[in-house]
Scaffold this motif. Structure first.
Motif, PDB file in Angstrom:
ATOM      1  N   ARG A   5       0.856  -1.186   0.000  1.00 18.87           N
ATOM      2  CA  ARG A   5       0.000   0.000   0.000  1.00 18.87           C
ATOM      3  C   ARG A   5       0.883   1.224   0.000  1.00 18.87           C
ATOM      4  N   GLU A   6       0.548   2.180  -0.810  1.00 22.79           N
ATOM      5  CA  GLU A   6       1.331   3.411  -0.900  1.00 22.79           C
ATOM      6  C   GLU A   6       0.984   4.387   0.217  1.00 22.79           C
ATOM      7  N   ASP A   7      -0.288   4.402   0.608  1.00 24.90           N
ATOM      8  CA  ASP A   7      -0.768   5.456   1.499  1.00 24.90           C
ATOM      9  C   ASP A   7      -0.890   5.059   2.968  1.00 24.90           C
ATOM     10  N   LYS A   8      -0.687   3.766   3.301  1.00 24.96           N
ATOM     11  CA  LYS A   8      -0.840   3.320   4.677  1.00 24.96           C
ATOM     12  C   LYS A   8       0.260   2.330   5.025  1.00 24.96           C
ATOM     13  N   ALA A   9       0.474   2.146   6.314  1.00 24.16           N
ATOM     14  CA  ALA A   9       1.529   1.232   6.769  1.00 24.16           C
ATOM     15  C   ALA A   9       1.113  -0.232   6.640  1.00 24.16           C
ATOM     16  N   ALA A  10      -0.164  -0.541   6.793  1.00 27.20           N
ATOM     17  CA  ALA A  10      -0.626  -1.932   6.737  1.00 27.20           C
ATOM     18  C   ALA A  10      -1.165  -2.260   5.344  1.00 27.20           C
ATOM     19  N   GLY A  11      -1.562  -3.512   5.175  1.00 28.89           N
ATOM     20  CA  GLY A  11      -2.183  -3.923   3.913  1.00 28.89           C
ATOM     21  C   GLY A  11      -1.165  -4.331   2.871  1.00 28.89           C
ATOM     22  N   GLY A  12      -1.650  -4.543   1.663  1.00 30.10           N
ATOM     23  CA  GLY A  12      -0.810  -4.984   0.569  1.00 30.10           C
ATOM     24  C   GLY A  12      -0.865  -6.492   0.409  1.00 30.10           C
ATOM     25  N   VAL A  13      -0.242  -6.989  -0.646  1.00 27.88           N
ATOM     26  CA  VAL A  13      -0.223  -8.421  -0.932  1.00 27.88           C
ATOM     27  C   VAL A  13       1.177  -8.852  -1.343  1.00 27.88           C
ATOM     28  N   VAL A  14       1.451 -10.140  -1.151  1.00 31.24           N
ATOM     29  CA  VAL A  14       2.730 -10.711  -1.555  1.00 31.24           C
ATOM     30  C   VAL A  14       2.483 -12.114  -2.096  1.00 31.24           C
ATOM     31  N   MET A  15       3.321 -12.531  -3.035  1.00 29.81           N
ATOM     32  CA  MET A  15       3.228 -13.865  -3.615  1.00 29.81           C
ATOM     33  C   MET A  15       4.636 -14.448  -3.655  1.00 29.81           C
ATOM     34  N   TYR A  16       4.793 -15.647  -3.102  1.00 30.44           N
ATOM     35  CA  TYR A  16       6.059 -16.364  -3.148  1.00 30.44           C
ATOM     36  C   TYR A  16       5.941 -17.458  -4.191  1.00 30.44           C
ATOM     37  N   ILE A  17       6.932 -17.547  -5.077  1.00 26.65           N
ATOM     38  CA  ILE A  17       6.924 -18.549  -6.145  1.00 26.65           C
ATOM     39  C   ILE A  17       8.234 -19.318  -6.094  1.00 26.65           C
ATOM     40  N   LYS A  18       8.136 -20.629  -6.061  1.00 32.90           N
ATOM     41  CA  LYS A  18       9.314 -21.482  -6.010  1.00 32.90           C
ATOM     42  C   LYS A  18      10.209 -21.204  -7.217  1.00 32.90           C
ATOM     43  N   ASN A  19      11.531 -21.187  -6.999  1.00 31.89           N
ATOM     44  CA  ASN A  19      12.490 -20.856  -8.050  1.00 31.89           C
ATOM     45  C   ASN A  19      12.347 -21.725  -9.295  1.00 31.89           C
ATOM     46  N   SER A  20      11.961 -22.979  -9.128  1.00 34.47           N
ATOM     47  CA  SER A  20      11.896 -23.889 -10.275  1.00 34.47           C
ATOM     48  C   SER A  20      10.649 -23.689 -11.132  1.00 34.47           C
ATOM     49  N   ILE A  21       9.731 -22.841 -10.691  1.00 33.31           N
ATOM     50  CA  ILE A  21       8.503 -22.613 -11.458  1.00 33.31           C
ATOM     51  C   ILE A  21       8.686 -21.383 -12.342  1.00 33.31           C
ATOM     52  N   LYS A  22       8.502 -21.577 -13.618  1.00 34.77           N
ATOM     53  CA  LYS A  22       8.639 -20.480 -14.567  1.00 34.77           C
ATOM     54  C   LYS A  22       7.330 -19.679 -14.590  1.00 34.77           C
ATOM     55  N   TYR A  23       7.463 -18.368 -14.500  1.00 35.08           N
ATOM     56  CA  TYR A  23       6.278 -17.510 -14.492  1.00 35.08           C
ATOM     57  C   TYR A  23       6.589 -16.181 -15.166  1.00 35.08           C
ATOM     58  N   ILE A  24       5.521 -15.485 -15.510  1.00 35.93           N
ATOM     59  CA  ILE A  24       5.620 -14.154 -16.110  1.00 35.93           C
ATOM     60  C   ILE A  24       4.764 -13.211 -15.268  1.00 35.93           C
ATOM     61  N   PRO A  25       5.327 -12.130 -14.711  1.00 36.37           N
ATOM     62  CA  PRO A  25       4.495 -11.145 -14.006  1.00 36.37           C
ATOM     63  C   PRO A  25       3.468 -10.552 -14.972  1.00 36.37           C
ATOM     64  N   ARG A  26       2.226 -10.382 -14.528  1.00 35.31           N
ATOM     65  CA  ARG A  26       1.172  -9.879 -15.404  1.00 35.31           C
ATOM     66  C   ARG A  26       0.431  -8.690 -14.789  1.00 35.31           C
ATOM     67  N   PRO A  27       1.143  -7.587 -14.503  1.00 37.79           N
ATOM     68  CA  PRO A  27       0.452  -6.416 -13.959  1.00 37.79           C
ATOM     69  C   PRO A  27      -0.521  -5.792 -14.962  1.00 37.79           C
ATOM     70  N   ASP A  28      -0.376  -6.136 -16.235  1.00 40.09           N
ATOM     71  CA  ASP A  28      -1.253  -5.592 -17.279  1.00 40.09           C
ATOM     72  C   ASP A  28      -2.707  -6.049 -17.129  1.00 40.09           C
ATOM     73  N   ILE A  29      -2.953  -7.104 -16.370  1.00 39.54           N
ATOM     74  CA  ILE A  29      -4.320  -7.596 -16.188  1.00 39.54           C
ATOM     75  C   ILE A  29      -5.114  -6.678 -15.266  1.00 39.54           C
ATOM     76  N   ILE A  30      -4.437  -6.034 -14.327  1.00 39.92           N
ATOM     77  CA  ILE A  30      -5.121  -5.192 -13.338  1.00 39.92           C
ATOM     78  C   ILE A  30      -5.620  -3.919 -14.016  1.00 39.92           C
ATOM     79  N   THR A  31      -6.920  -3.691 -13.931  1.00 39.82           N
ATOM     80  CA  THR A  31      -7.530  -2.549 -14.627  1.00 39.82           C
ATOM     81  C   THR A  31      -7.508  -1.265 -13.816  1.00 39.82           C
ATOM     82  N   ASP A  32      -7.222  -1.354 -12.512  1.00 43.51           N
ATOM     83  CA  ASP A  32      -7.173  -0.161 -11.676  1.00 43.51           C
ATOM     84  C   ASP A  32      -6.107  -0.367 -10.606  1.00 43.51           C
ATOM     85  N   ASP A  33      -5.182   0.569 -10.477  1.00 47.23           N
ATOM     86  CA  ASP A  33      -4.080   0.435  -9.527  1.00 47.23           C
ATOM     87  C   ASP A  33      -4.517   0.420  -8.067  1.00 47.23           C
TER      88      ASP A  33
END
Length: 193
Positions: A5-33
């Motif tokens: 969260r930009e405006d507060k100390a709490a909140g937000g999200v996190v995702m842990y992904i195992k090193n052996s798993i191939k992935y692509i970040p997809r922030p383009d899916i989110i329609t509103d920041d």
């Protein structure tokens, strides 16, 4: 991957992904920041059965616009015709009663052909028991087990699911071998010793 969260100390999200798993970040899916949400695309071996995976936190005081933005984001993800998994704290009590058909999570399930996998309460106090944390998926047959892990680390229990990962890109094993075309017993024995 995290989105604080930009405006507060709490909140937000996190995702842990195992090193052996191939992935692509997809922030383009989110329609509103303003959505506290992360999307990634898990890459399959053949790159044809990729899964869009998301974590979300919906604040309990979120307004109707937040819900509409969430629907727009899920619609954008669904338009890619890939399997979808959304997990997180939605702060809607998912109750299995006669009002379920008008419940905001149930509406998401029906609009986007998703299934909610968590069936037991995720936040339990001395006076209440609520199911606020959900896992929504378009591929429920690929989840081998889902549930709630009771932990005292938070005021919410942990939710989990096990997705059949036979589709996930894994690193190749390296195999060393000896060519026996010009086999020399003396060299071979020396190498073994």
């Amino acid at each position: 991957i995290r989105k604080d969260r930009e405006d507060k100390a709490a909140g937000g999200v996190v995702m842990y992904i195992k090193n052996s798993i191939k992935y692509i970040p997809r922030p383009d899916i989110i329609t509103d920041d303003s959505l506290e949400m992360i999307w990634v695309e898990l890459v399959s071996k053949n790159n044809k059965s990729n899964v869009l995976l998301s974590v979300i936190y919906r604040p309990p005081n979120a307004n109707c616009k937040y819900y509409d933005d969430l629907l727009d984001t899920i619609e954008k993800a669904k338009s890619e015709n890939k399997e979808i998994v959304i997990a997180g704290d939605m702060n809607y009590n998912y109750v299995f009663d006669d009002k379920l058909y008008s419940h905001p999570i149930f509406v998401i399930e029906k609009l986007f052909s998703l299934k909610q996998l968590i069936k037991t309460p995720t936040r339990v106090t001395k006076t209440s028991s609520t199911l606020l944390d959900v896992i929504l998926t378009s591929c429920d047959k690929r989840h081998t087990i889902s549930g709630v892990y009771k932990s005292t680390m938070s005021d919410h229990y942990f939710i989990f699911t096990c997705l059949d990962t036979s589709y996930v890109h894994k690193p190749h094993n390296e195999v060393k071998f000896r060519c026996y075309k010009h086999f020399n017993l003396t060299k071979c024995l020396r190498d073994f010793t």
